[in-house]
Design a protein around this motif. Structure first.
Motif: not given
Length: 410
Positions: A203, A205, A210, A250, A253
């Motif tokens: 990923t 971000t 993200t 998402g 995180l």
């Protein structure tokens, strides 16, 4: 105009230098041992970067080197080992970067798990585990609190080191006994074992948003070990499932305060959905990032450099041209000993998938552990139209290669 790399992953240095060049920056690699990057450095033209041999664990020495740079613009720390050193230096020199407290959190697997448990993003809770002592009832109580099967591991461990599977109380007792004799990077804790295939989400971000760039498969050794053996990228998920994974990632995180950075998030896909294994605050290791560059059709390291400069990475919004899927097999010897070389590499040229060997160990290195990632001597790589076909080709190529060791004298 300098961006400092505080050590680096074994592979990817060439991509990092080309990314910096494209952005008008120069890479300065600080390293304890330049030979770690010998494979990459051999393929670069002379003067492509500045290499400084320095004790990268010596915060004062590294800080003194940084203080002498007149054009320092950013710092990249892309390894687990130097994450916290990099975070402190980034804060000290007021360089762009993720909050040091967030990076410190991600390096504590127990804290992350319990935070996500409180947020309703994992069913498993972490339980701090002491060593086996005079309390004979301790394994039973710990097993009852965590449940079986359970996993014991180091809160700050890397490379599947110091990880034990306990399927019942006797195995838990034995794992506690063995852990008591190990030197851990962090603390020992226990968590539930999540049954199902293992994956890692790659990923990026930025400002809290993200993007899921793709998912790598993670084929492991047989229980009770957690040795990584085969990886392929990108796994083809149905679009609704991919979107669901992206949303969940998402949320995961965001829950730990992750705002700006690559992440390599390991998760198990269980019968009830994804379960977090750990969050690594970096791009994927081994040849994961190389695979991302090829399969996505762009140099993802440009996003790493842009983030280090405090710029919005173009990769967060970019339409990706795509490329071949990739897979790689980690090459382990059959026994411990002194690494003496590899045979069968001459056969790779005639096999499908453009297979290649990426060396990790040097002849003469000791290989003392075969149960985790410290034991592999190199990597066999192959490509195809899909990750599934790339896996078949990589495994076929790896079957032709043998890693050799000899018993150490004396």
């Amino acid at each position: 105009m300098t961006v400092v790399s505080l050590e680096a992953l074994t592979f990817g240095l060439g991509h990092l230098i080309r990314a910096a060049d494209a952005l008008g920056e120069r890479i300065r690699l600080l390293t304890r041992d330049p030979l770690v990057y010998a494979h990459e450095l051999r393929q670069l033209p002379d003067g492509a970067l500045d290499v400084v041999e320095i004790d990268t664990f010596d915060m004062d020495a590294v800080a003194a080197d940084l203080a002498r740079l007149s054009g320092l613009r950013g710092l990249i720390s892309s390894t687990d080992t130097w994450t916290l050193v990099g975070a402190e230096l980034t804060a000290r020199f007021r360089l762009p970067g993720l909050d040091a407290a967030v990076l410190e959190l991600t390096r504590d697997k127990a804290r992350v798990r319990n935070l996500l448990h409180e947020a309703g993003l994992t069913k498993g809770r972490a339980v701090e585990a002491g060593v086996l002592g005079a309390d004979a009832d301790y394994p039973r109580r710990l097993g009852k609190e965590v449940g079986f099967p359970a996993v014991l591991k180091d809160t700050a461990g890397t490379g599947s080191q110091n990880v034990w599977l306990a399927r019942d109380e006797p195995e838990l007792e034995e794992a506690l006994r063995e852990a008591g004799g190990r030197r851990l990077t962090g603390r020992l804790f226990a968590e539930p074992y999540f049954s199902g295939p293992l994956y890692s989400a790659e990923t990026l971000t930025w400002e809290g948003r993200t993007r899921l760039l793709g998912v790598s498969s993670r084929l492991m050794s047989r229980e009770p070990h957690f040795r990584e053996e085969i990886t392929a990228f990108p796994v083809a998920f149905p679009e609704p499932q991919r979107l669901s994974l992206e949303k969940w990632l998402g949320e995961v995180l965001a829950a730990v305060g992750y705002t700006d950075r690559f992440a390599h998030v390991e998760f198990a896909l269980t019968v009830t959905g994804p379960e977090i294994i750990e969050i690594n605050p970096r791009i994927g290791g081994a040849l994961v990032a190389e695979g991302m560059c090829r399969a996505l059709g762009c140099n993802v390291y440009e996003a790493m450099v842009e983030a280090s400069l405090g710029r919005r990475p173009r990769l967060i919004d970019a339409e990706l041209p795509g490329g071949p899927a990739v897979a790689f097999v980690l090459g382990y010897p059959d026994r411990t000993g002194v690494f003496t070389g590899v045979s069968g590499l001459d056969r790779l040229e005639g096999m499908p998938g453009s297979p290649a060997w990426y060396p990790v160990k040097r002849v003469g290195d000791r290989i003392e552990h075969l149960g985790d990632s410290r034991g592999y001597a190199g990597i066999v790589w192959a490509e195809a139209d899909t990750a599934e076909l790339a896996t078949h080709r990589a495994v076929a190529a790896a079957n032709a290669v043998r890693v050799h060791t000899e018993r150490a004298a004396g």
